[in-house]
Design a protein around this motif. Structure first.
Motif, short mmCIF file in Angstrom:
data_model
loop_
_atom_site.label_atom_id
_atom_site.label_comp_id
_atom_site.label_asym_id
_atom_site.label_seq_id
_atom_site.Cartn_x
_atom_site.Cartn_y
_atom_site.Cartn_z
N ARG A 18 13.00 103.26 91.19
CA ARG A 18 12.22 104.49 91.08
C ARG A 18 10.72 104.25 91.13
O ARG A 18 9.95 105.21 91.09
N SER A 19 10.32 102.98 91.20
CA SER A 19 8.89 102.69 91.26
C SER A 19 8.65 101.32 91.88
O SER A 19 9.56 100.50 91.98
N ASP A 65 3.85 104.31 92.13
CA ASP A 65 3.52 103.14 91.30
C ASP A 65 4.28 103.17 89.97
O ASP A 65 4.69 102.14 89.47
N ALA A 66 4.45 104.35 89.41
CA ALA A 66 5.15 104.53 88.14
C ALA A 66 6.32 105.48 88.35
O ALA A 66 6.26 106.36 89.20
N PRO A 67 7.40 105.33 87.57
CA PRO A 67 8.59 106.17 87.78
C PRO A 67 8.36 107.65 87.65
O PRO A 67 9.07 108.44 88.27
#
Length: 70
Positions: free
Chosen positions: A26-27, A61-63
């Motif tokens: 997811r990221s 970059d982040a979920p």
């Protein structure tokens, strides 16, 4: 089935699990963790798995961030 066939099957299973892990990440951070766990550098990953690298490149970059629209 001989030993070589068994090794080939194990390799196929491992690569399928690796591919599924990348595709369901997811990221980008999750992808980096998967690469680390499999002993792959980002350069090696991009060279050996260009299609999966493209999938990873498009991840946020982040979920909790949204992926860029194509």
């Amino acid at each position: 089935m001989n030993e070589q066939d068994s090794e080939s099957l194990d390799s196929f299973r491992e690569s399928s699990a690796f591919e599924m892990a990348i595709k369901t990440a997811r990221s980008k951070g999750a992808v980096l963790w998967i690469l680390h766990e499999n002993g792959l550098s980002e350069v090696t990953f991009a060279y050996r798995f260009p299609v999966l690298a493209k999938v990873a490149q498009d991840l946020p970059d982040a979920p909790d961030e949204t992926a860029p629209s194509v």
